[in-house]
Design a protein around this motif. Structure first.
Motif, mmCIF file in Angstrom:
data_model
loop_
_atom_site.group_PDB
_atom_site.id
_atom_site.type_symbol
_atom_site.label_atom_id
_atom_site.label_comp_id
_atom_site.label_asym_id
_atom_site.label_seq_id
_atom_site.Cartn_x
_atom_site.Cartn_y
_atom_site.Cartn_z
ATOM 1 N N GLU A 188 15.205 26.349 19.766
ATOM 2 C CA GLU A 188 14.410 27.501 19.329
ATOM 3 C C GLU A 188 13.597 28.095 20.480
ATOM 4 O O GLU A 188 13.383 29.310 20.537
ATOM 5 N N GLU A 248 21.882 29.576 15.954
ATOM 6 C CA GLU A 248 21.487 29.716 14.547
ATOM 7 C C GLU A 248 22.598 29.144 13.667
ATOM 8 O O GLU A 248 22.339 28.528 12.643
ATOM 9 N N HIS A 307 15.158 31.016 22.040
ATOM 10 C CA HIS A 307 15.194 32.241 21.247
ATOM 11 C C HIS A 307 13.914 33.047 21.469
ATOM 12 O O HIS A 307 13.947 34.258 21.626
ATOM 13 N N ASP A 331 11.632 34.568 15.018
ATOM 14 C CA ASP A 331 12.021 33.219 15.451
ATOM 15 C C ASP A 331 10.778 32.343 15.656
ATOM 16 O O ASP A 331 10.849 31.123 15.514
HETATM 17 FE FE LIG Z 1 15.998 30.914 16.261
#
Ligand SMILES: [Fe+2]
Ligand SMILES: [Fe+2]
Length: 480
Positions: free
Chosen positions: A244, A154, A247, A215
């Motif tokens: 991503e 992040e 996540h 997310d």
């Molecule tokens: Fe994320």
């Protein structure tokens, strides 16, 4: 596609030829100490000296973009990495459809574009701030490492957005880049820009729900921005999506492991009724109805991030070619939406019902619908674990009108099935839908750290496989 080499020699690893871009390089180098101060103040509390087995992006080649090694988080190599430029890429939607994609900011859209970048950028440090206390109660070193991996990435996403601001938006961009380091999640005076990013992430079940639901909103927004006619934004979002995915993996498998451990413990104890909450809790696991309530909370907070169902901003951004629909390039229509409608769920005459609205105005609604479909896939996998272990319970996403603070349903009260209820009924049943103080206290009581290599807290099953093909008892974090 040509895959530009990553320059790893300077202060800021990058594949955007920063070495030849003196102005931007200086601007980023000037921003860097403030970023490190922010990271040290607001990043993971208590573990900045620990060696963490982290992946770092070293290339944008999909076949092998990351390397794993032990690193102290403040020494993580946060870089600027854009997905490869696509030869001859065009704007593929809106009024400029068919024109060459912009390599510079189109003057008429400057303000709109800057706002899109700033809003996306603001979410990145916000989640690090929300999660900064969690290391201390990690259920295992494996989970702790995953938390820190999400946190440093992040941080990198913040770099990605700050690069765009510094490179393309002059003085305004520099000021926005500074402001991104000044706002603080949950601060009454200088909060982060979006509601869900000012909520607390008090425990690990919240963290898994956050990475699963919130997310995933990030994924939807990045997918829509990856379609942008402004090519640098598209390229940076495409690479962010690669990161991503992990996540959401952390969120999905995290909840799966919690659910699995609960059902296993119930089975071992001969409890078949998931509503025997006290009996289940005595086993040191989180009862399924409480997991459902947590899902209700995080899903509904995240829906608010999609904004108003009917939105002129969203219409303008699409019309201008700046923000597309989810996977615009795979959709089959005119990509301009000047005519045509989309069904929007609204409150009409006191009833929740669909109304056909101009497709261009309904883009937030559409992205939210795509999001709900995406969410449901993982929920189905959680339910498979529950049913395989023979427990009669199904986790369900609440109705989109439930517990909303933005949009059509922000002024009404609805139950999880979408039935309108009175304020009085809401007060009476709130605790059936959302975590109560008692639920929170119970979850908190379970948050005892487990920092022995290869051990896991009572309420969560070990993962099926480790990270980077390492075993579960690998020392993912060497505590300082
Ligand atoms: Fe994320
Ligand atoms: Fe992110």
């Amino acid at each position: 596609m040509n895959i530009a080499a990553v320059d790893y020699d300077g202060l800021i690893p990058n594949n955007v030829a920063l070495g030849q871009d003196v102005r931007v390089k200086r601007a980023l180098e000037k921003w860097h100490p403030g970023y490190l101060n922010w990271w040290n103040d607001m990043g993971p509390e208590g573990f900045q000296e620990s060696l963490v087995y982290l992946r770092t992006a070293v290339s944008v080649d999909p076949k092998g973009w990351a390397k794993f090694d032990y690193v102290r988080m403040p020494e993580y190599r946060w870089g600027v990495l854009l997905a490869p430029q696509m030869e001859g890429r065009k704007v593929n939607f809106g009024t400029h459809k068919g024109e060459p994609a912009w390599q510079d900011v189109p003057g008429e859209y400057r303000a709109m574009l800057r706002r899109l970048v700033v809003i996306q950028g603001d979410t990145e440090p916000a989640s690090v701030e929300q999660q900064r206390h969690l290391g201390k109660t990690a259920p295992s070193l494996y989970d702790m490492r995953n938390l820190f991996q999400v946190n440093v990435e992040e941080g990198r996403h913040l770099w990605a957005m700050v690069y765009l601001l510094q490179k393309y938006f002059g003085t305004d961009g520099r000021e926005e880049a500074e402001a991104l380091l000044q706002r603080r999640s949950g601060d009454p005076d200088t909060p982060r820009m979006l509601g869900a990013f000012n909520e607390k992430t008090p425990d690990w079940l919240s963290f898994f729900m956050f990475t699963y639901f919130t997310d995933r909103d990030g994924k939807m927004q990045l997918e829509a921005l990856a379609q942008s006619g402004f090519d640098p934004l598209s390229r940076t979002c495409r690479f962010m999506l690669t990161e991503e995915a992990h996540h959401m993996f952390v969120g999905e498998t995290g909840v799966t492991r919690v659910v699995q451990r609960t059902c296993e413990a119930m089975k071992e104890a001969g409890i078949t009724d998931p509503n025997e909450i006290e009996k289940v809790r005595k086993l040191g696991v989180i009862d399924l109805p409480t997991i459902q309530k947590k899902a209700n909370l995080h899903f509904s907070l995240t829906l608010d991030l999609f904004g108003n169902e009917i939105s002129t901003n969203a219409a303008n951004a699409f019309h201008a070619g700046l923000k597309g629909r989810y996977r615009e390039d795979r959709l089959k229509d005119d990509h301009q939406l000047e005519s045509g409608t989309y069904p929007v769920l609204r409150l009409i005459d006191g009833k929740i019902q669909n109304e056909d609205s101009p497709a261009l105005s309904a883009l937030n609604m559409r992205l939210r619908d795509d999001y709900v479909v995406d969410c449901n896939a993982g929920v189905g996998r959680w339910n498979k674990v529950i049913s395989d272990l023979g427990i009669p319970f199904e986790i369900k996403l609440p109705h989109v009108a439930f517990h909303r603070h933005i949009g059509e349903f922000s002024n009404i009260k609805a139950d999880v099935s979408g039935h309108l209820i009175s304020d009085e009924q809401w007060k009476k049943h709130r605790g059936d839908f959302l975590p109560t103080d008692g639920d929170k206290d119970f979850i908190e009581s379970l948050m005892q750290p487990q920092m022995e290599t290869g051990r896991f807290a009572s309420w969560i099953a070990p993962p099926k496989v480790g990270i980077d093909n390492k075993p579960g008892d690998f020392e993912y974090v060497k505590l300082a």
